[in-house]
Design an enzyme around this catalytic site. Structure first.
Site, mmCIF file in Angstrom:
data_model
loop_
_atom_site.group_PDB
_atom_site.id
_atom_site.type_symbol
_atom_site.label_atom_id
_atom_site.label_comp_id
_atom_site.label_asym_id
_atom_site.label_seq_id
_atom_site.Cartn_x
_atom_site.Cartn_y
_atom_site.Cartn_z
ATOM 1 N N CYS A 103 -89.378 -54.247 -118.453
ATOM 2 C CA CYS A 103 -89.509 -52.791 -118.577
ATOM 3 C C CYS A 103 -90.951 -52.364 -118.905
ATOM 4 O O CYS A 103 -91.773 -53.149 -119.346
ATOM 5 C CB CYS A 103 -88.543 -52.259 -119.624
ATOM 6 N N CYS A 115 -91.984 -50.467 -121.360
ATOM 7 C CA CYS A 115 -92.378 -50.533 -122.777
ATOM 8 C C CYS A 115 -92.735 -51.963 -123.189
ATOM 9 O O CYS A 115 -93.524 -52.160 -124.103
ATOM 10 C CB CYS A 115 -91.335 -49.908 -123.703
#
Length: 144
Positions: free
Chosen positions: A53, A55
């Site tokens: 992802c 993040c």
């Protein structure tokens, strides 16, 4: 000629793996690897639950890299890759109770016991510098 999905995924995530292995973090790729390291390792252990992802890319891996420049760091550095090394990740998560599965996330264990944990929501809502500060504070507290 077409590439298999598994090969495509291995090639796609390799740079994400390399971000951690290039700074000295050892990957635990199987449940046996995890079982051999986490419950039996004396001292402090950092476990990064890596992920594909944004993040993980923008905050988690850079935050970990910055934190590991600190004077005080854990004795052992490991990672598992959520969604890729599924059995290893599931086995590692057994050591992170009472926290639910979360990726990316970062665990600090001392003599096999969880002493600090950063969940996904604490990654995605903070900068890499804030994550590094959180980790270095935990290192100062538990890694002496």
């Amino acid at each position: 000629m077409s590439m298999s999905f598994d090969q495509y995924m291995r090639d796609s995530v390799q740079p994400m793996r390399d971000e951690l292995t290039n700074i000295g973090i050892q990957e635990l790729r199987t449940s046996e690897d995890v079982e051999a390291k986490l419950p039996n390792t004396k001292g402090t252990v950092l476990v990064v639950v890596n992920s594909v992802c944004g993040c993980a890319a923008g905050q988690c891996r850079p935050g970990v890299a910055e934190a590991l420049k600190h004077d005080i760091t854990p004795d052992h550095l490991y990672s598992v890759f959520a969604g890729q090394d599924k059995e290893a990740t599931a086995k590692a998560r057994e050591f992170f109770a009472p926290y639910p599965p979360s990726s990316p996330s970062i665990a600090l264990l001392k003599d096999g016991e969880l002493v600090h944990f950063i969940e996904r929501h604490q990654v995605e809502d903070r900068s890499a510098d804030q994550i590094a500060a959180d980790l270095t504070s935990a290192f100062d507290r538990f890694c002496r």
